[in-house]
Scaffold this active site. Structure first.
Site, short mmCIF file in Angstrom:
data_model
loop_
_atom_site.label_atom_id
_atom_site.label_comp_id
_atom_site.label_asym_id
_atom_site.label_seq_id
_atom_site.Cartn_x
_atom_site.Cartn_y
_atom_site.Cartn_z
N HIS A 1 118.28 115.07 9.22
CA HIS A 1 117.40 114.04 9.76
C HIS A 1 118.15 112.82 10.32
CE1 HIS A 1 114.42 116.52 7.98
NE2 HIS A 1 114.39 115.96 6.79
N ASP B 1 113.58 120.63 12.46
CA ASP B 1 113.92 119.41 11.74
C ASP B 1 112.71 118.52 11.99
OD1 ASP B 1 114.65 116.69 11.29
OD2 ASP B 1 116.73 117.34 11.19
N HIS B 2 111.87 118.34 10.97
CA HIS B 2 110.57 117.72 11.26
C HIS B 2 110.69 116.28 11.75
CE1 HIS B 2 110.79 116.05 7.17
NE2 HIS B 2 109.85 115.21 7.53
C1 BG6 Z 1 112.69 116.50 3.68
C2 BG6 Z 1 113.58 116.31 2.47
O1 BG6 Z 1 113.34 117.23 4.67
O2 BG6 Z 1 112.32 115.22 4.18
C3 BG6 Z 1 112.89 115.48 1.41
O3 BG6 Z 1 113.92 117.58 1.96
C4 BG6 Z 1 112.40 114.18 1.99
O4 BG6 Z 1 113.77 115.24 0.33
C5 BG6 Z 1 111.60 114.42 3.26
O5 BG6 Z 1 111.61 113.53 1.03
C6 BG6 Z 1 111.26 113.11 3.96
O6 BG6 Z 1 110.36 113.34 5.01
P1 BG6 Z 1 109.35 112.23 5.50
O7 BG6 Z 1 108.70 112.81 6.71
O8 BG6 Z 1 108.39 111.98 4.38
O9 BG6 Z 1 110.18 111.02 5.80
#
Ligand code: BG6
Length: 489
Positions: free
Chosen positions: A240, A177-178
């Site tokens: 997230h 989960d980044h």
């Molecule tokens: C991803 C989603 O996991 O996270 C996207 O699938 C979203 O829809 C993105 O735009 C948002 O990531 P960040 O790091 O740009 O906030």
């Protein structure tokens, strides 16, 4: 160049889906940045694998383009890029057949950390895992990395966990989960558990409510087909936002160690109360017929998928009884701003009487842009005219405070891939956590489907549907303005 970077052990990293979008945008540029930072050892090897026939040289050209397009400016020169590309190779494999597997096996070295990144759709996880075993590449301590979406609901997540468990032990599985790799998200733990200041007041007695906002300005773009089957709830909240909620709400783990942290997060998810329909607002950007509206972009003129969701959530435990958590996320909103705001209660008694409205302390943790923290404190408004109180921010922008180091702060993917090599699962989701999150999300989504719920349209560039405002107004509270970027320029 960067100081204090400790190189990881030598490794072989195989990226299945090595020519895909994620490899191009995040994985290859991220690995390059770690190389530039001095974190990849001389013996590191990265092997792209996918169905497409390609030579090593062609894959290196693909990686060079990806680095040019996505690694940050100023990160090394042509010589450095060439040295990184030397570490890259490519093997074409057939995930559903036997083609290419012996060749891939021949590229791997014994006695080196071995990681397989499944940057492919989950329907291929089982096939890949089976062949890694058949061709004896899956050593007992090799690692597999899998991406979200981890399932579509509880049932599919259980199936995926079951498939992976047939071939790998839980300690080998790294579910990304980044958001957990973002610098500020980890700082949240450092601030909570590394300071005496906050933890004593981190509970329902002192915290009025908590707001978690992940606002984006982008729409679904070219991902309409995937997104329309997911919606904001599956795409953002189940993973997230849930992870952010866990880190804010969890009890202090006894050690900063993978299972200790994940046990505490799991307890939070299990303590979540089912959400009442009137505590959720769904939205969709643009009017139904609008050209740049959601339905047009998703390619379904009758789509009932939400691109925005706001909700009131209760964590049913001793610490948080009576303190609501308000979550919201959406696309094509006014600004890109992600933050967690801990809004404290007013002082129990105002010694200043009627002339000064009681103010509140608010601790804001900014994820993006301008990662940092801010604490609103109440002071006297300067000048004559009696005791009037105002809030002023004590602001700490990490980029500013840590000017030198921040140039080398790894992005989420970089950090997470290095953790895979180091064998540290703290920032990855455990199988039971993912299942518990689906178990909480599923009834909400099922409820929408059963009721034929249609999301409310909201204006592109707004704060979301008006009903989302009412969600807090009813409780005598107010969302923080998405427009506000209380950061120093
Ligand atoms: C991803 C989603 O996991 O996270 C996207 O699938 C979203 O829809 C993105 O735009 C948002 O990531 P960040 O790091 O740009 O906030």
């Amino acid at each position: 160049m960067v100081s204090r970077v400790i190189p990881v052990e030598p490794f072989d990293l195989v990226i299945f889906g090595g020519t895909g979008d994620l490899a191009r945008r995040k994985i290859l540029p991220g690995l390059y940045r770690r190389f530039w930072a001095g974190q990849l050892p001389e013996e590191a090897r990265i092997i792209g694998a996918s169905r497409k026939p390609m030579s090593d040289e062609e894959f290196r050209a693909f990686a060079r383009e990806a680095i040019d397009a996505f690694a940050i400016e100023g990160a090394g020169d042509a010589e450095m890029v060439a040295a990184f590309l030397d570490k890259l190779g490519y093997v074409a494999v057939d995930a559903k057949g036997d083609g290419g597997w012996p060749e891939l096996g021949a590229r791997l070295r014994d006695g080196t950390v071995r990681a397989f990144y499944f940057s492919v759709g989950p329907s291929l996880f089982g096939d890949l895992a089976e062949r890694l075993h058949k061709y004896e590449m899956a050593t007992p301590d090799c690692r597999v990395v899998v991406e979200k979406p981890f399932g579509h609901d509880l049932e599919t997540a259980q199936e995926l966990n079951g498939t992976l468990a047939k071939f790998f032990a839980e300690k080998q599985i790294y579910r990304i989960d980044h958001y957990l790799g973002k610098e500020t998200v980890q700082n949240l733990m450092a601030v909570r558990f590394g300071n005496i200041l906050f933890e004593p007041i981190w509970n329902a007695q002192y915290v009025d409510h908590i707001q978690i906002t992940v606002a984006e300005t982008v729409g679904v773009g070219g991902r309409g087909a995937y997104y329309d089957k997911s919606g904001a709830m599956r795409d953002m909240v189940q993973n997230h936002l849930m992870q952010l909620l866990c880190l804010i709400a969890m009890e202090p783990p006894n050690m900063f160690e993978p299972d200790a942290v994940r046990d505490e997060k799991l307890k939070v998810i299990r303590a979540l109360q089912p959400v009442e329909p009137h505590h959720i607002v769904r939205g969709q950007y643009g009017q139904p017929e609008q050209e740049d509206g959601y339905r047009a972009e998703a390619g379904d003129p009758r789509s009932k998928t939400e691109s925005f969701v706001a909700m009131r959530v209760a964590v049913q435990n001793w610490r948080w009884a009576g303190t609501p958590f308000y979550l919201r996320t959406g696309k094509k909103l006014r600004a890109r701003e992600s933050e967690i705001a801990v809004v404290f209660k007013p002082t129990p008694h105002s010694i200043f009487g009627d002339q000064a409205e009681p103010q509140r302390n608010v601790l804001t943790i900014r994820l993006q842009p301008n990662e940092g923290m801010e604490l609103d404190v109440t002071i006297k408004e300067p000048g004559p005219g009696g005791m009037r109180l105002i809030d002023v921010p004590l602001d700490m922008s990490f980029a500013e405070a840590l000017a030198e180091e921040s140039a080398s702060v790894p992005e989420a993917y970089e950090r997470l891939i290095m953790d895979v090599i180091r064998g540290n699962q703290t920032l990855f989701m455990r199988g039971d956590e993912v299942e518990a999150a689906w178990a909480w999300t599923d009834p909400i989504i099922d409820g929408w489907q059963d009721r034929g719920d249609v999301p409310k349209p909201y204006d592109i560039g707004s704060n979301g549907p008006d009903d989302a405002l009412a969600l807090l107004h009813r409780d005598g509270r107010k969302w923080r303005d998405i427009k506000e970027h209380r950061t120093k320029k």
